[in-house]
Design an enzyme around this catalytic site. Structure first.
Site, PDB file in Angstrom:
ATOM      1  N   LYS A   1       0.816  -1.226   0.000  1.00 43.12           N
ATOM      2  CA  LYS A   1       0.000   0.000   0.000  1.00 43.12           C
ATOM      3  C   LYS A   1       0.846   1.270   0.000  1.00 43.12           C
ATOM      4  O   LYS A   1       0.447   2.285  -0.552  1.00 43.12           O
ATOM      5  CB  LYS A   1      -0.967  -0.002   1.185  1.00 43.12           C
ATOM      6  CG  LYS A   1      -2.069  -1.030   1.018  1.00 43.12           C
ATOM      7  CD  LYS A   1      -3.292  -0.705   1.854  1.00 43.12           C
ATOM      8  CE  LYS A   1      -4.429  -1.635   1.448  1.00 43.12           C
ATOM      9  NZ  LYS A   1      -5.626  -1.473   2.226  1.00 43.12           N
TER      10      LYS A   1
ATOM     11  N   LYS B   1      -5.104  -9.399  -6.542  1.00 45.05           N
ATOM     12  CA  LYS B   1      -6.299  -9.483  -5.700  1.00 45.05           C
ATOM     13  C   LYS B   1      -7.384  -8.507  -6.174  1.00 45.05           C
ATOM     14  O   LYS B   1      -7.067  -7.378  -6.559  1.00 45.05           O
ATOM     15  CB  LYS B   1      -5.855  -9.135  -4.273  1.00 45.05           C
ATOM     16  CG  LYS B   1      -6.928  -9.076  -3.238  1.00 45.05           C
ATOM     17  CD  LYS B   1      -6.338  -8.711  -1.881  1.00 45.05           C
ATOM     18  CE  LYS B   1      -6.605  -7.272  -1.539  1.00 45.05           C
ATOM     19  NZ  LYS B   1      -7.071  -6.996  -0.191  1.00 45.05           N
TER      20      LYS B   1
ATOM     21  N   LYS C   1     -10.758  -2.732  -3.770  1.00 45.49           N
ATOM     22  CA  LYS C   1     -11.500  -1.473  -3.944  1.00 45.49           C
ATOM     23  C   LYS C   1     -10.632  -0.417  -4.592  1.00 45.49           C
ATOM     24  O   LYS C   1     -11.118   0.468  -5.290  1.00 45.49           O
ATOM     25  CB  LYS C   1     -11.920  -0.911  -2.575  1.00 45.49           C
ATOM     26  CG  LYS C   1     -12.895  -1.733  -1.821  1.00 45.49           C
ATOM     27  CD  LYS C   1     -13.154  -1.061  -0.459  1.00 45.49           C
ATOM     28  CE  LYS C   1     -13.646  -2.070   0.549  1.00 45.49           C
ATOM     29  NZ  LYS C   1     -12.817  -2.162   1.745  1.00 45.49           N
TER      30      LYS C   1
HETATM   31  N1  AQP Z   1      -9.988 -10.084  -3.103  1.00 43.08           N
HETATM   32  C1  AQP Z   1     -10.355 -10.567  -1.922  1.00 43.08           C
HETATM   33  N2  AQP Z   1     -10.607 -11.885  -1.779  1.00 43.08           N
HETATM   34  C2  AQP Z   1     -11.000 -12.381  -0.579  1.00 43.08           C
HETATM   35  N3  AQP Z   1     -11.162 -11.629   0.527  1.00 43.08           N
HETATM   36  C3  AQP Z   1     -10.918 -10.311   0.420  1.00 43.08           C
HETATM   37  N4  AQP Z   1     -10.985  -9.300   1.308  1.00 43.08           N
HETATM   38  C4  AQP Z   1     -10.650  -8.147   0.691  1.00 43.08           C
HETATM   39  N5  AQP Z   1     -10.344  -8.373  -0.599  1.00 43.08           N
HETATM   40  C5  AQP Z   1     -10.507  -9.708  -0.794  1.00 43.08           C
HETATM   41  C6  AQP Z   1     -11.378  -9.478   2.697  1.00 43.08           C
HETATM   42  O1  AQP Z   1     -12.438  -8.558   2.971  1.00 43.08           O
HETATM   43  C7  AQP Z   1     -12.357  -8.177   4.342  1.00 43.08           C
HETATM   44  C8  AQP Z   1     -12.490  -6.699   4.430  1.00 43.08           C
HETATM   45  O2  AQP Z   1     -11.409  -6.072   3.758  1.00 43.08           O
HETATM   46  P1  AQP Z   1     -11.105  -4.548   4.033  1.00 43.08           P
HETATM   47  O3  AQP Z   1     -12.070  -3.697   3.346  1.00 43.08           O
HETATM   48  O4  AQP Z   1     -11.017  -4.324   5.489  1.00 43.08           O
HETATM   49  O5  AQP Z   1      -9.659  -4.301   3.508  1.00 43.08           O
HETATM   50  P2  AQP Z   1      -8.870  -4.734   2.266  1.00 43.08           P
HETATM   51  O6  AQP Z   1      -8.412  -6.133   2.440  1.00 43.08           O
HETATM   52  O7  AQP Z   1      -7.800  -3.742   2.174  1.00 43.08           O
HETATM   53  O8  AQP Z   1      -9.930  -4.634   1.085  1.00 43.08           O
HETATM   54  P3  AQP Z   1      -9.667  -4.126  -0.359  1.00 43.08           P
HETATM   55  O9  AQP Z   1     -10.944  -4.166  -1.070  1.00 43.08           O
HETATM   56  O10 AQP Z   1      -8.553  -4.858  -0.988  1.00 43.08           O
HETATM   57  O11 AQP Z   1      -9.304  -2.613  -0.159  1.00 43.08           O
HETATM   58  P4  AQP Z   1      -8.070  -1.837  -0.687  1.00 43.08           P
HETATM   59  O12 AQP Z   1      -8.205  -1.769  -2.171  1.00 43.08           O
HETATM   60  O13 AQP Z   1      -8.207  -0.493  -0.037  1.00 43.08           O
HETATM   61  O14 AQP Z   1      -6.841  -2.592  -0.273  1.00 43.08           O
HETATM   62  C9  AQP Z   1     -11.036  -8.705   4.888  1.00 43.08           C
HETATM   63  O15 AQP Z   1     -11.288  -9.868   5.667  1.00 43.08           O
HETATM   64  C10 AQP Z   1     -10.270  -9.076   3.655  1.00 43.08           C
HETATM   65  O16 AQP Z   1      -9.414 -10.159   3.896  1.00 43.08           O
END
Ligand code: AQP
Length: 333
Positions: A114, A198, A201
């Site tokens: 990140k 992955k 968002k």
């Molecule tokens: N691609 C994924 N596959 C499976 N699980 C996922 N999670 C996120 N992306 C995937 C799981 O969703 C939960 C909440 O995630 P979060 O919003 O707290 O944070 P994150 O992992 O940072 O989600 P994003 O969408 O990937 O956000 P950005 O783009 O900001 O990094 C967690 O349990 C996560 O494991």
């Protein structure tokens, strides 16, 4: 055995299929077991580790809560709240940050991803985010934490912090050592544009993900355009290695249908991608579209959402305040 469940989702934008299949669907299944006590948190303090627009953040907190409710979480069965309403999280995070070691945090791959090339410009919050996550979990004596595969390393850090605290203050079993609950086959949903990345968002391409709030047409279009390779579909799961896009589409299909990957692989063996895509789009519309309808309905009554969060935060504060007070006593305050 009864489980104490804690997990959270960041209100950083539209939730996508990865958040739903990797986390929220699992939250709902765990809530169904009457022996479990479940706490689900909209982790808004985590969201501000990267810059947020205040108005959009407020909207996203409500939207994430609406997504929880629309997916099947129920505030009479689970505690649902947002982190910033419960001051113990920030306080607990400070106390635990004095136990966590720099060397441990330096190994966190999510920070490296990140922060990108310019680590000097990343917020201090982004660096110590895993300690806040440890506080979130440990303040509720959570025994199990349902997360996607990407959070496994942070959970290991939580365990290390708990163990070190218990050793340093000579209080074995005081902070409970939590277990991750990571789904076997579908813990990492990948981007529709690149099966090695992955679904996330923050991917600049909206085509890379299915948002929970996408319309039927958007879902069908995104699946139609999803990246594929040129071979016919594999006969066996072992043949999926080296075909990340196929593995991802079959994984999404299997997770939505609650069936094993090898059953889905056999179902489409030898067929063309177009057949898999057509069936997958159909199942996605059937499962995701009702959630998006419900989110839209809930968002029309934001006072109801705010009430759920307030009631949840009162319950969460009661539990976590007591634990922070016990931690402070152990430390010598
Ligand atoms: N691609 C994924 N596959 C499976 N699980 C996922 N999670 C996120 N992306 C995937 C799981 O969703 C939960 C909440 O995630 P979060 O919003 O707290 O944070 P994150 O992992 O940072 O989600 P994003 O969408 O990937 O956000 P950005 O783009 O900001 O990094 C967690 O349990 C996560 O494991």
């Amino acid at each position: 055995m009864s489980k104490k469940i804690f997990s959270g989702v960041q209100p950083t934008g539209n939730l996508h299929l990865g958040n739903y299949l990797g986390a929220i669907k699992n939250f709902v299944d765990l809530q169904k077991d009457k022996d479990n006590s479940c706490i689900y948190c909209v982790v808004d303090l985590h969201a501000i580790t990267v810059k947020q627009d205040p108005k959009i953040l407020k909207k996203n907190i409500r939207e994430t809560t609406a997504s929880f409710l629309a997916s099947g979480l129920n505030s009479s069965k689970s505690i649902i709240f947002n982190q910033s309403k419960v001051p113990s999280h920030a306080e607990g995070s400070w106390l635990l940050s004095c136990v966590a070691r720099m060397g441990w945090l330096n190994r966190m791959t999510q920070f490296k991803e990140k922060a990108g090339h310019d680590k000097e410009k990343a917020s201090v919050g982004l660096y110590i985010y895993p300690v806040l996550m440890a506080a979130d979990i440990l303040l509720y004596d959570a025994t199990h934490v349902p997360v996607g595969e990407d959070q496994k390393q942070h959970l290991e850090l939580t365990r290390d912090i708990a163990q070190k605290f218990n050793t340093d203050f000579n209080c074995s079993d005081f902070l409970k050592i939590p277990e991750p609950l990571i789904q076997k086959d579908f813990s990492r949903i990948m981007s529709l544009r690149d099966g090695t990345k992955k679904m996330s968002k923050s991917d600049p391409s909206d085509q890379s993900r299915i948002n929970i709030t996408d319309t039927k047409d958007q879902i069908v279009n995104k699946i139609r355009k999803a990246k594929t390779d040129s071979k016919p579909l594999s006969e066996n799961v072992s043949d999926l290695e080296g075909r990340p896009e196929l593995k991802n589409l079959l994984g999404i299909f299997s997770s939505l249908q609650n069936q094993d990957l090898d059953v889905s692989t056999k179902e489409f063996a030898g067929k063309n991608f177009s057949e898999l895509k057509e069936k997958l789009a159909e199942v996605l519309v059937e499962k995701i579209h009702p959630i998006s309808n419900e989110i839209n309905k809930l968002l029309k009554d934001y006072k109801y959402i705010d009430k759920i969060l307030l009631e949840g935060s009162i319950k969460a504060e009661k539990i976590s305040k007591k634990k922070v007070s016990e931690i402070k006593t152990k430390i010598g305050f």
